[in-house]
Design a protein around this motif. Structure first.
Motif, PDB file in Angstrom:
ATOM      1  N   LYS A  14      48.710  11.336 -47.764  1.00  0.00           N
ATOM      2  CA  LYS A  14      49.964  10.627 -47.507  1.00  0.00           C
ATOM      3  C   LYS A  14      49.909  10.002 -46.112  1.00  0.00           C
ATOM      4  CE  LYS A  14      53.890  12.347 -48.574  1.00  0.00           C
ATOM      5  NZ  LYS A  14      55.083  13.239 -48.661  1.00  0.00           N
ATOM      6  N   CYS A  15      50.235   8.748 -46.020  1.00  0.00           N
ATOM      7  CA  CYS A  15      50.284   8.059 -44.732  1.00  0.00           C
ATOM      8  C   CYS A  15      51.073   6.763 -44.902  1.00  0.00           C
ATOM      9  CB  CYS A  15      48.877   7.747 -44.203  1.00  0.00           C
ATOM     10  SG  CYS A  15      47.939   6.628 -45.248  1.00  0.00           S
ATOM     11  N   GLY A  16      51.633   6.280 -43.825  1.00  0.00           N
ATOM     12  CA  GLY A  16      52.383   5.022 -43.880  1.00  0.00           C
ATOM     13  C   GLY A  16      51.684   3.890 -43.172  1.00  0.00           C
ATOM     14  N   MET A  17      50.501   4.184 -42.614  1.00  0.00           N
ATOM     15  CA  MET A  17      49.767   3.173 -41.862  1.00  0.00           C
ATOM     16  C   MET A  17      48.277   3.396 -42.063  1.00  0.00           C
ATOM     17  SD  MET A  17      49.887   2.571 -37.739  1.00  0.00           S
ATOM     18  CE  MET A  17      49.729   0.918 -37.065  1.00  0.00           C
ATOM     19  N   VAL A  18      47.562   2.309 -42.367  1.00  0.00           N
ATOM     20  CA  VAL A  18      46.107   2.354 -42.498  1.00  0.00           C
ATOM     21  C   VAL A  18      45.526   1.242 -41.632  1.00  0.00           C
ATOM     22  CG1 VAL A  18      44.128   2.086 -44.040  1.00  0.00           C
ATOM     23  CG2 VAL A  18      46.177   3.294 -44.843  1.00  0.00           C
ATOM     24  N   ILE A  19      44.572   1.602 -40.759  1.00  0.00           N
ATOM     25  CA  ILE A  19      43.916   0.614 -39.907  1.00  0.00           C
ATOM     26  C   ILE A  19      42.431   0.627 -40.238  1.00  0.00           C
ATOM     27  CG2 ILE A  19      43.375  -0.077 -37.542  1.00  0.00           C
ATOM     28  CD1 ILE A  19      45.974   1.202 -36.656  1.00  0.00           C
ATOM     29  N   SER A  20      41.940  -0.518 -40.687  1.00  0.00           N
ATOM     30  CA  SER A  20      40.549  -0.638 -41.097  1.00  0.00           C
ATOM     31  C   SER A  20      39.684  -1.044 -39.912  1.00  0.00           C
ATOM     32  CB  SER A  20      40.419  -1.675 -42.216  1.00  0.00           C
ATOM     33  OG  SER A  20      39.074  -1.945 -42.492  1.00  0.00           O
ATOM     34  N   SER A  21      38.790  -0.140 -39.509  1.00  0.00           N
ATOM     35  CA  SER A  21      37.893  -0.411 -38.391  1.00  0.00           C
ATOM     36  C   SER A  21      36.450  -0.383 -38.890  1.00  0.00           C
ATOM     37  CB  SER A  21      38.093   0.642 -37.288  1.00  0.00           C
ATOM     38  OG  SER A  21      37.300   0.347 -36.169  1.00  0.00           O
ATOM     39  N   ILE A  22      36.156  -1.303 -39.815  1.00  0.00           N
ATOM     40  CA  ILE A  22      34.830  -1.336 -40.434  1.00  0.00           C
ATOM     41  C   ILE A  22      34.021  -2.536 -39.957  1.00  0.00           C
ATOM     42  CG2 ILE A  22      35.595  -0.060 -42.453  1.00  0.00           C
ATOM     43  CD1 ILE A  22      35.635  -2.750 -43.971  1.00  0.00           C
ATOM     44  N   GLY A  23      34.508  -3.229 -38.933  1.00  0.00           N
ATOM     45  CA  GLY A  23      33.700  -4.291 -38.351  1.00  0.00           C
ATOM     46  C   GLY A  23      34.358  -5.655 -38.353  1.00  0.00           C
ATOM     47  N   TYR A  24      33.845  -6.514 -37.470  1.00  0.00           N
ATOM     48  CA  TYR A  24      34.291  -7.899 -37.361  1.00  0.00           C
ATOM     49  C   TYR A  24      33.315  -8.798 -38.140  1.00  0.00           C
ATOM     50  CZ  TYR A  24      37.033  -6.303 -33.268  1.00  0.00           C
ATOM     51  OH  TYR A  24      37.898  -5.661 -32.414  1.00  0.00           O
ATOM     52  N   ARG A  25      33.684 -10.056 -38.314  1.00  0.00           N
ATOM     53  CA  ARG A  25      32.805 -11.032 -38.953  1.00  0.00           C
ATOM     54  C   ARG A  25      32.840 -12.340 -38.174  1.00  0.00           C
ATOM     55  NH1 ARG A  25      30.912 -10.895 -44.189  1.00  0.00           N
ATOM     56  NH2 ARG A  25      31.068 -13.161 -44.332  1.00  0.00           N
ATOM     57  N   SER A  26      31.661 -12.897 -37.948  1.00  0.00           N
ATOM     58  CA  SER A  26      31.621 -14.240 -37.382  1.00  0.00           C
ATOM     59  C   SER A  26      31.960 -15.256 -38.469  1.00  0.00           C
ATOM     60  CB  SER A  26      30.230 -14.536 -36.811  1.00  0.00           C
ATOM     61  OG  SER A  26      29.961 -13.724 -35.697  1.00  0.00           O
ATOM     62  N   LEU A  27      32.468 -16.388 -38.045  1.00  0.00           N
ATOM     63  CA  LEU A  27      32.860 -17.450 -38.961  1.00  0.00           C
ATOM     64  C   LEU A  27      32.040 -18.706 -38.686  1.00  0.00           C
ATOM     65  CD1 LEU A  27      36.737 -17.029 -38.617  1.00  0.00           C
ATOM     66  CD2 LEU A  27      35.252 -16.008 -40.357  1.00  0.00           C
ATOM     67  N   CYS A  28      31.933 -19.549 -39.685  1.00  0.00           N
ATOM     68  CA  CYS A  28      31.281 -20.842 -39.499  1.00  0.00           C
ATOM     69  C   CYS A  28      32.317 -21.812 -38.937  1.00  0.00           C
ATOM     70  CB  CYS A  28      30.744 -21.361 -40.828  1.00  0.00           C
ATOM     71  SG  CYS A  28      29.927 -22.970 -40.693  1.00  0.00           S
ATOM     72  N   ILE A  29      32.059 -22.357 -37.747  1.00  0.00           N
ATOM     73  CA  ILE A  29      33.051 -23.227 -37.109  1.00  0.00           C
ATOM     74  C   ILE A  29      32.772 -24.705 -37.340  1.00  0.00           C
ATOM     75  CG2 ILE A  29      33.610 -21.545 -35.319  1.00  0.00           C
ATOM     76  CD1 ILE A  29      31.891 -23.237 -33.391  1.00  0.00           C
ATOM     77  N   ASP A  30      31.600 -25.011 -37.885  1.00  0.00           N
ATOM     78  CA  ASP A  30      31.240 -26.420 -38.093  1.00  0.00           C
ATOM     79  C   ASP A  30      30.239 -26.476 -39.242  1.00  0.00           C
ATOM     80  OD1 ASP A  30      29.916 -29.012 -37.850  1.00  0.00           O
ATOM     81  OD2 ASP A  30      30.899 -29.181 -35.902  1.00  0.00           O
ATOM     82  N   PRO A  31      30.523 -27.278 -40.285  1.00  0.00           N
ATOM     83  CA  PRO A  31      29.617 -27.323 -41.446  1.00  0.00           C
ATOM     84  C   PRO A  31      28.227 -27.851 -41.111  1.00  0.00           C
ATOM     85  CG  PRO A  31      31.304 -29.043 -41.583  1.00  0.00           C
ATOM     86  CD  PRO A  31      31.701 -28.129 -40.463  1.00  0.00           C
ATOM     87  N   ALA A  32      28.061 -28.481 -39.950  1.00  0.00           N
ATOM     88  CA  ALA A  32      26.752 -28.997 -39.560  1.00  0.00           C
ATOM     89  C   ALA A  32      25.820 -27.896 -39.064  1.00  0.00           C
ATOM     90  CB  ALA A  32      26.918 -30.064 -38.475  1.00  0.00           C
ATOM     91  N   VAL A  33      26.372 -26.702 -38.826  1.00  0.00           N
ATOM     92  CA  VAL A  33      25.578 -25.585 -38.300  1.00  0.00           C
ATOM     93  C   VAL A  33      25.146 -24.671 -39.446  1.00  0.00           C
ATOM     94  CG1 VAL A  33      25.588 -23.577 -36.778  1.00  0.00           C
ATOM     95  CG2 VAL A  33      26.782 -25.670 -36.099  1.00  0.00           C
ATOM     96  N   PRO A  34      23.865 -24.345 -39.550  1.00  0.00           N
ATOM     97  CA  PRO A  34      23.428 -23.387 -40.586  1.00  0.00           C
ATOM     98  C   PRO A  34      24.177 -22.060 -40.432  1.00  0.00           C
ATOM     99  CG  PRO A  34      21.531 -24.426 -39.518  1.00  0.00           C
ATOM    100  CD  PRO A  34      22.735 -24.823 -38.723  1.00  0.00           C
ATOM    101  N   PHE A  35      24.564 -21.473 -41.559  1.00  0.00           N
ATOM    102  CA  PHE A  35      25.324 -20.222 -41.489  1.00  0.00           C
ATOM    103  C   PHE A  35      25.034 -19.378 -42.715  1.00  0.00           C
ATOM    104  CE2 PHE A  35      29.039 -17.421 -41.486  1.00  0.00           C
ATOM    105  CZ  PHE A  35      29.117 -17.094 -40.136  1.00  0.00           C
TER     106      PHE A  35
END
Length: 488
Positions: A348-369
């Motif tokens: 039982k809990c009223g709050m769940v915080i997921s700390s399983i990591g961050y993700r980088s994002l593709c900021i420009d389609p011209a860059v391989p990702f």
């Protein structure tokens, strides 16, 4: 009077001014470093990776001109927005970054979104080399039912909320439940648990944001469970973070002692850092390390559990609990793998915080990702195809390690770039306009960029506001307000 003379006189008239616009500084530098006489490098990202890359490039003998472009009006990235507010000693690296920013061949341009305000292709046209060091702005999702319920948050967003990241200022986490569950057992997970349980007297001495402080003052959270899929020998936090939890005033550890069966017998086989960490964990589990008799708040590691579902309350919109798979380990020590037993349990809990990591994002389609790995594919920081494009930091290797890891990683990328210049892979004989062309484009698009001296105005104002309430600073949370202060 010719243009050269005007620039010299203008420089002299500003020498005693505390704040110099970077555009003015650029104009003066051209007198002693004519356009095209030195390599021009653009770094995308004003966090640790960007500054460490710049630092190494500026120390080379190649007289490189470095420009850093940052999406936000303020520099320092995760040092400002990720390091816990009760860890001011970690933020001392800002002093080093400031010295880099003030280097005569370095410029900082904040409030510039690469991929939005200016493209990577435009940067590559203006500079001999471009280094992408913009970190990881996305979240790894759990991929389970219920993770979009009210009361479920990513650790990235929660940390951004109490650290003043403008994009998280409206988070307003629900702190009305007695029990919170944190998924993940790394340093960020322990930061989150510690902030949730810290006495207000401690937090009031930090640069935590005022709205966060007020919300935590009303918090009903009394118990934090830190859940991990593997066991005590695989816990991912450092001994420093664990020691802070053990010694946190007003709290006591509450763990299942059976989770530690057989652990003491393998201590002799562990590496020294892992052995010390495990010994402290054992003491905490046995209660020997707890000095908080009668403590009102509790925390504990919950091992060998994997999340299956966030359970909704009767209103079907908020969180009431979490269903966990019970695991066993196959293998030994840090290489052990968690395997579900088929058994499940519910908390039982009223709050769940997921700390399983961050993700980088593709900021420009011209860059391989690589969208699966969430990194830019690279070879020692070199991005293919072609020459002149590089990456460093989390977007290069993934969101792992500490600041020192990022430093070494960024130095490696800088070395690759320098090697390519010296080998002629990058043609630095061609004239490149550098920031002059980029700033002209930004101006035509109505982008109000922020220089490092503009940031110093923001810094001064935040410190002033903090001093009024007896704290080191009170961070400005709104980008528009940052810009008003910067350009005042």
């Amino acid at each position: 009077m010719n243009l050269r003379r005007i620039c010299v006189l203008r420089c002299k008239s500003l020498l005693n001014s505390k704040y110099l616009r970077t555009s003015q500084i650029v104009g003066v530098r051209k007198l002693t470093s004519p356009s095209g006489s030195s390599p021009k490098v653009c770094i995308v990202g004003g966090g640790p990776a960007g500054f460490y890359t710049a630092q190494h490039l500026l120390k080379s003998r190649l007289d490189i001109q470095v420009d850093l472009f940052e999406r936000l009006p303020v520099p320092f990235g995760l040092v400002r927005f990720g390091v816990a507010p009760d860890h001011p000693e970690v933020k001392n690296v800002i002093n080093t970054f400031t010295q880099t920013a003030l280097h005569e061949r370095c410029n900082f341009f904040g409030n510039v979104g690469v991929g939005k305000d200016v493209s990577v292709a435009e940067l590559r046209q203006a500079y001999h080399a471009v280094v992408l060091s913009y970190g990881a702005e996305g979240n790894r999702r759990l991929g389970i039912p219920g993770e979009d319920l009210r009361g479920v948050y990513s650790a990235k967003d929660f940390v951004g909320w109490y650290n003043g990241l403008p994009g998280n200022k409206e988070l307003r986490p629900d702190l009305s439940s007695e029990t919170a569950v944190v998924l993940g057992q790394g340093n960020v997970a322990l930061d989150v648990a510690r902030i949730l349980l810290s006495p207000l007297d401690i937090l009031k001495k930090t640069d935590i944001t005022q709205p966060s402080l007020e919300a935590l003052a009303e918090s009903q959270v009394q118990r934090v469970l830190i859940v991990g899929r593997r066991g005590p020998l695989q816990v991912a936090c450092t001994i420093k973070e664990l020691r802070e939890m053990v010694n946190l005033p007003g709290t006591m550890p509450d763990m299942v002692t059976t989770d530690f069966e057989g652990v003491a017998s393998v201590l002799k086989d562990l590496s020294r850092p892992r052995k010390r960490l495990t010994e402290l964990l054992l003491k905490a589990a046995q209660g020997a390390a707890s000095r908080q008799a009668g403590a009102s708040r509790q925390w504990g590691f919950h091992f060998l559990r994997s999340p299956l579902e966030i359970l909704p309350a009767d209103d079907l919109t908020s969180t009431a609990g979490i269903r966990l798979a019970v695991n066993v380990l196959e293998g030994s020590h840090e290489g052990a793998r968690a395997v579900p037993t088929g058994e499940v349990e519910e908390l039982k809990c009223g709050m769940v915080i997921s700390s399983i990591g961050y993700r980088s994002l593709c900021i420009d389609p011209a860059v391989p990702f690589d969208h699966h790995k969430a990194i830019i594919p690279n070879t020692v920081g070199r991005v293919q195809p072609g020459a002149g494009l590089y990456c460093s930091g989390w977007v290069k290797r993934g969101p792992t390690g500490v600041i020192a890891t990022t430093m070494n990683d960024s130095f490696d990328t800088a070395r690759s770039l320098l090697q390519d210049i010296e080998a002629g892979v990058i043609d630095v004989s061609s004239v490149k306009p550098g920031s002059r062309a980029v700033l002209s484009s930004l101006e035509s698009r109505g982008v109000k960029w922020v220089s490092f001296s503009d940031w110093e105005k923001i810094d001064k104002e935040e410190v002033r506001r903090g001093q009024r309430v007896g704290r080191p600073r009170e961070k400005i949370l709104d980008v528009a307000e940052m810009l008003r202060v910067a350009h005042s």
